[in-house]
Design a protein around this motif. Structure first.
Motif, short mmCIF file in Angstrom:
data_model
loop_
_atom_site.label_atom_id
_atom_site.label_comp_id
_atom_site.label_asym_id
_atom_site.label_seq_id
_atom_site.Cartn_x
_atom_site.Cartn_y
_atom_site.Cartn_z
N ILE A 1 0.84 -1.19 0.00
CA ILE A 1 0.00 0.00 0.00
C ILE A 1 0.88 1.25 0.00
CG2 ILE A 1 -1.66 1.32 1.36
CD1 ILE A 1 -3.01 -1.30 2.08
N GLN A 2 2.00 1.20 0.73
CA GLN A 2 2.89 2.36 0.75
C GLN A 2 3.47 2.64 -0.64
OE1 GLN A 2 4.76 0.39 3.89
NE2 GLN A 2 4.27 1.94 5.43
N LEU A 3 3.76 1.57 -1.39
CA LEU A 3 4.27 1.74 -2.76
C LEU A 3 3.20 2.35 -3.66
CD1 LEU A 3 6.37 -1.52 -3.22
CD2 LEU A 3 7.21 0.82 -2.89
N LEU A 4 1.94 1.99 -3.43
CA LEU A 4 0.83 2.59 -4.19
C LEU A 4 0.76 4.09 -3.90
CD1 LEU A 4 -1.74 2.43 -5.94
CD2 LEU A 4 -3.00 1.88 -3.85
N ALA A 5 0.91 4.46 -2.64
CA ALA A 5 0.90 5.88 -2.28
C ALA A 5 2.04 6.61 -2.99
CB ALA A 5 1.03 6.04 -0.76
N LYS A 6 3.22 6.00 -2.99
CA LYS A 6 4.38 6.62 -3.65
C LYS A 6 4.14 6.78 -5.14
CE LYS A 6 9.34 5.98 -4.28
NZ LYS A 6 10.51 5.17 -3.91
N LYS A 7 3.60 5.75 -5.77
CA LYS A 7 3.33 5.82 -7.21
C LYS A 7 2.32 6.92 -7.52
CE LYS A 7 1.73 3.19 -11.24
NZ LYS A 7 1.75 4.39 -11.99
N LYS A 8 1.24 6.97 -6.76
CA LYS A 8 0.22 7.99 -6.99
C LYS A 8 0.79 9.40 -6.84
CE LYS A 8 -4.09 5.56 -6.16
NZ LYS A 8 -4.84 5.96 -7.34
N VAL A 9 1.58 9.60 -5.79
CA VAL A 9 2.16 10.92 -5.53
C VAL A 9 3.16 11.29 -6.63
CG1 VAL A 9 3.70 12.18 -3.97
CG2 VAL A 9 1.70 10.99 -3.07
N LEU A 10 4.02 10.36 -7.01
CA LEU A 10 5.00 10.66 -8.06
C LEU A 10 4.33 10.86 -9.42
CD1 LEU A 10 8.00 8.39 -7.05
CD2 LEU A 10 7.81 10.88 -6.87
N ASP A 11 3.14 10.31 -9.59
CA ASP A 11 2.36 10.54 -10.83
C ASP A 11 1.63 11.88 -10.79
OD1 ASP A 11 3.19 8.15 -11.93
OD2 ASP A 11 1.34 7.07 -11.47
N GLY A 12 1.74 12.61 -9.67
CA GLY A 12 1.14 13.93 -9.57
C GLY A 12 -0.25 13.97 -8.97
N ASN A 13 -0.71 12.84 -8.45
CA ASN A 13 -2.05 12.80 -7.85
C ASN A 13 -2.07 13.41 -6.46
OD1 ASN A 13 -3.68 11.13 -9.79
ND2 ASN A 13 -1.96 9.73 -9.43
N ASN A 14 -3.19 14.02 -6.11
CA ASN A 14 -3.47 14.42 -4.74
C ASN A 14 -3.90 13.16 -4.01
OD1 ASN A 14 -3.19 17.26 -5.34
ND2 ASN A 14 -5.19 17.15 -6.30
N ILE A 15 -3.53 13.03 -2.73
CA ILE A 15 -3.96 11.84 -1.99
C ILE A 15 -4.37 12.19 -0.57
CG2 ILE A 15 -2.42 10.29 -3.30
CD1 ILE A 15 -0.76 10.03 -0.65
N PHE A 16 -5.15 11.29 0.02
CA PHE A 16 -5.43 11.31 1.45
C PHE A 16 -4.86 10.02 2.00
CE2 PHE A 16 -8.65 10.09 4.85
CZ PHE A 16 -8.00 10.79 5.85
N LEU A 17 -3.86 10.14 2.88
CA LEU A 17 -3.22 9.00 3.51
C LEU A 17 -3.79 8.87 4.91
CD1 LEU A 17 -0.91 6.87 3.28
CD2 LEU A 17 0.59 8.60 4.30
N THR A 18 -4.38 7.72 5.19
CA THR A 18 -5.03 7.53 6.48
C THR A 18 -4.69 6.16 7.05
OG1 THR A 18 -7.13 7.74 7.68
CG2 THR A 18 -7.22 6.64 5.52
N GLY A 19 -5.09 5.95 8.27
CA GLY A 19 -4.87 4.68 8.95
C GLY A 19 -4.88 4.94 10.45
N ALA A 20 -5.08 3.88 11.19
CA ALA A 20 -5.10 3.98 12.65
C ALA A 20 -3.71 4.32 13.18
CB ALA A 20 -5.59 2.66 13.26
N ALA A 21 -3.65 4.67 14.45
CA ALA A 21 -2.36 4.96 15.08
C ALA A 21 -1.45 3.76 14.95
CB ALA A 21 -2.58 5.30 16.55
N GLY A 22 -0.19 4.01 14.60
CA GLY A 22 0.79 2.94 14.51
C GLY A 22 0.88 2.25 13.17
N THR A 23 0.13 2.70 12.18
CA THR A 23 0.15 2.04 10.87
C THR A 23 1.22 2.58 9.93
OG1 THR A 23 -1.59 3.52 10.05
CG2 THR A 23 -2.29 1.37 10.91
N GLY A 24 1.93 3.61 10.34
CA GLY A 24 3.03 4.11 9.53
C GLY A 24 2.72 5.34 8.70
N LYS A 25 1.73 6.13 9.12
CA LYS A 25 1.41 7.35 8.36
C LYS A 25 2.60 8.30 8.33
CE LYS A 25 -2.27 8.51 10.71
NZ LYS A 25 -2.47 7.41 11.66
N SER A 26 3.24 8.51 9.47
CA SER A 26 4.38 9.43 9.53
C SER A 26 5.54 8.91 8.70
CB SER A 26 4.83 9.64 10.97
OG SER A 26 3.82 10.30 11.70
#
Length: 184
Positions: A1-26
């Motif tokens: 999922i983190q690689l998907l976030a990276k791909k979307k961001v590098l492709d220029g997409n706006n994103i909302f990154l979410t998850g419970a505490a401790g899931t690695g958002k930071s």
């Protein structure tokens, strides 16, 4: 999922990154910022509170955007940032930023999101796309702190109910699910 976030961001997409505490958002946010900077993008790190801004190595969103308390309408800030020589630094920030990270986004009101969108469009002279073309990376958990409201007796509607949300990130919600911080 983190690689998907990276791909979307590098492709220029706006994103909302979410998850419970401790899931690695930071952790994921820092990796996204690092990746954007490696390709030459200027990234602003912001958060809705001072302590959160310090933790990510940035500024409060209000400070970065030059709106202080944010108690005036967007047109006031556009005039101030656009014409006041003392605000030249803030105008430059708006014009030169390629992407902005906004942490603790669950605390943001719809009014503030709409105000910032309008300021970005006007300052950057690009009213056809959200925030005048600044890529938006929203980070947070709507199960944590809710939006700040002037009226303490009334629940503010959540950010995901706004039209700007629907235009920017609705189709790019990335939820981190594996909890890394604790095991029990």
């Amino acid at each position: 999922i983190q690689l998907l976030a990276k791909k979307k961001v590098l492709d220029g997409n706006n994103i909302f990154l979410t998850g419970a505490a401790g899931t690695g958002k930071s952790f994921t946010t820092h990796e996204l910022v690092k990746s954007l900077r490696q390709v030459g993008k200027k990234v602003a790190l912001t958060a809705l509170t001072g302590p959160a801004a310090v933790l990510i190595g940035g500024k409060t969103l209000h400070s970065w955007s030059g709106i202080g308390y944010g108690d005036k309408d967007a047109d006031y800030y556009v005039r101030e940032i656009g014409m006041n020589n003392k605000r030249r630094r803030i105008r430059k920030r708006w014009l030169e930023t390629d992407a902005i990270v906004i942490d603790e986004v669950s605390m943001m009101s719809i009014d503030l999101l709409e105000k910032l969108d309008k300021i970005g469009k006007k300052i950057r002279e690009n009213e056809s796309i959200p925030f005048g073309g600044i890529q938006i990376i929203l980070v947070g958990d709507f199960f944590q702190l809710g939006p700040v409201s002037k009226n303490k007796n009334m629940n503010s509607p959540q950010l995901f109910n706004s039209n700007i949300w629907k235009q920017t990130v609705q189709d790019n919600v990335i939820e981190l699910e594996t909890i890394y911080r604790q095991r029990d």
